[in-house]
Design a protein around this motif. Structure first.
Motif, PDB file in Angstrom:
ATOM      1  N   ARG A 180     -16.467 -80.160 -11.237  1.00 62.40           N
ATOM      2  CA  ARG A 180     -16.141 -79.441 -10.005  1.00 62.40           C
ATOM      3  C   ARG A 180     -14.655 -79.114  -9.979  1.00 62.40           C
ATOM      4  NH1 ARG A 180     -21.532 -80.708 -10.402  1.00 62.40           N
ATOM      5  NH2 ARG A 180     -22.636 -80.237  -8.448  1.00 62.40           N
ATOM      6  N   TYR A 192     -19.623 -74.646 -11.925  1.00 62.85           N
ATOM      7  CA  TYR A 192     -19.583 -75.150 -10.554  1.00 62.85           C
ATOM      8  C   TYR A 192     -18.216 -74.925  -9.920  1.00 62.85           C
ATOM      9  CZ  TYR A 192     -24.071 -77.633 -10.949  1.00 62.85           C
ATOM     10  OH  TYR A 192     -25.396 -77.940 -11.079  1.00 62.85           O
ATOM     11  N   ALA A 193     -17.151 -75.241 -10.680  1.00 65.47           N
ATOM     12  CA  ALA A 193     -15.794 -75.108 -10.137  1.00 65.47           C
ATOM     13  C   ALA A 193     -15.487 -73.662  -9.783  1.00 65.47           C
ATOM     14  CB  ALA A 193     -14.776 -75.642 -11.141  1.00 65.47           C
ATOM     15  N   GLU A 197     -17.185 -72.781  -6.540  1.00 67.82           N
ATOM     16  CA  GLU A 197     -16.460 -73.342  -5.395  1.00 67.82           C
ATOM     17  C   GLU A 197     -15.262 -72.468  -5.035  1.00 67.82           C
ATOM     18  OE1 GLU A 197     -15.615 -77.648  -5.348  1.00 67.82           O
ATOM     19  OE2 GLU A 197     -16.813 -77.737  -7.175  1.00 67.82           O
ATOM     20  N   HIS A 256     -16.153 -69.058  -3.414  1.00 69.71           N
ATOM     21  CA  HIS A 256     -16.551 -69.147  -2.003  1.00 69.71           C
ATOM     22  C   HIS A 256     -15.359 -69.456  -1.102  1.00 69.71           C
ATOM     23  CE1 HIS A 256     -20.927 -68.605  -1.833  1.00 69.71           C
ATOM     24  NE2 HIS A 256     -20.916 -69.046  -3.072  1.00 69.71           N
ATOM     25  N   LEU A 257     -14.408 -70.238  -1.596  1.00 66.94           N
ATOM     26  CA  LEU A 257     -13.244 -70.576  -0.777  1.00 66.94           C
ATOM     27  C   LEU A 257     -12.272 -69.408  -0.653  1.00 66.94           C
ATOM     28  CD1 LEU A 257     -12.609 -74.177  -2.128  1.00 66.94           C
ATOM     29  CD2 LEU A 257     -13.288 -73.590   0.212  1.00 66.94           C
ATOM     30  N   CYS A 301     -23.837 -72.435 -10.635  1.00 66.74           N
ATOM     31  CA  CYS A 301     -23.066 -72.400  -9.398  1.00 66.74           C
ATOM     32  C   CYS A 301     -23.883 -71.720  -8.307  1.00 66.74           C
ATOM     33  CB  CYS A 301     -21.742 -71.680  -9.602  1.00 66.74           C
ATOM     34  SG  CYS A 301     -21.916 -69.949 -10.034  1.00 66.74           S
ATOM     35  N   ARG A 302     -23.327 -71.677  -7.094  1.00 62.53           N
ATOM     36  CA  ARG A 302     -24.034 -71.077  -5.975  1.00 62.53           C
ATOM     37  C   ARG A 302     -24.371 -69.618  -6.277  1.00 62.53           C
ATOM     38  NH1 ARG A 302     -20.076 -73.154  -1.073  1.00 62.53           N
ATOM     39  NH2 ARG A 302     -20.089 -75.375  -1.628  1.00 62.53           N
TER      40      ARG A 302
END
Length: 219
Positions: free
Chosen positions: A25, A61-62, A65, A68-69, A87-88
């Motif tokens: 992550r 995954y990272a 993240e 999205h941020l 990932c998402r």
């Protein structure tokens, strides 16, 4: 010892089974690279979005993240040999590509280029570094994990101090304790080495995981 080509290496079980970066992550990226990834990207936001390239991105995954941020303030590209992205779904401005990092080329420069433990599984490590440093924006940062002990001469001995001196002479920063290499801003690099091939039977490196030694002859 018999050495493998990059094409053969990418079919190796050592490379196919690598676990170093699969589930990491964003916080783990920061710890492994010694940076605050989001801070670096936020500082690069201007008239255009900040651009981040992650080589050997694993499950990404990272990257998901961060996407999205940061939303539309960042364009993020991940490249990995294996299509194992988890990932998402459909985050904004995130492009995940299945390709070999030895042949892939970007279309535009990046403010941040990272490679978290991915170089351990690349054959021509110095070749990838010399290309990637050319992919930076004027104030861009490249940071990666590099085990200098895995750069070997034709007789199998480590390249040693001559290698680290060559890295620093080209404007790169190498920390032997943390085994991180950095480059600030784009550079045209000519390492005094010619790539011979890789040894995928080198055994575990400092991480405890099986890795790949890269063999070079001084040019």
């Amino acid at each position: 010892m018999p050495l493998t080509t990059d094409a053969e290496l990418e079919r190796s079980t050592v490379v196919a089974n690598r676990l170093m970066n699969r589930e990491r992550r964003l916080r783990a990226y920061d710890r492994e690279l010694g940076i605050d990834t989001l801070d670096v990207l936020r500082a690069a936001i201007g008239p255009r979005p900040a651009r981040w390239l992650d080589l050997c991105c694993g499950a990404a995954y990272a990257l998901g993240e961060a996407a999205h941020l940061l939303g539309d303030d960042a364009e993020i590209v991940g490249v990995d040999l294996v299509d194992f992205f988890a990932c998402r779904p459909n985050p904004p401005r995130l492009n995940l590509t299945t390709a070999s990092v030895t042949t892939w080329r970007p279309e535009a420069p990046f403010d941040l280029i990272t490679c978290v433990h991915g170089l351990h599984y690349v054959g021509d490590k110095l070749g990838l570094l010399s290309r990637a440093t050319n992919w930076l924006t004027e104030n861009g940062l490249l940071v990666a994990n590099l085990d200098a002990h895995s750069i070997r001469l034709p007789d199998g001995t480590p390249a040693g101090r001559r290698l680290t001196a060559a890295l620093r002479s080209q404007g790169l920063t190498y920390d032997a304790r943390t085994k991180r290499i950095r480059c600030h801003g784009p550079r045209t690099i000519n390492f005094p080495y010619r790539y011979l091939g890789a040894n995928d039977q080198a055994g575990p490196n400092y991480t405890g995981q099986p890795a790949v030694d890269s063999h070079y002859t001084p040019a």
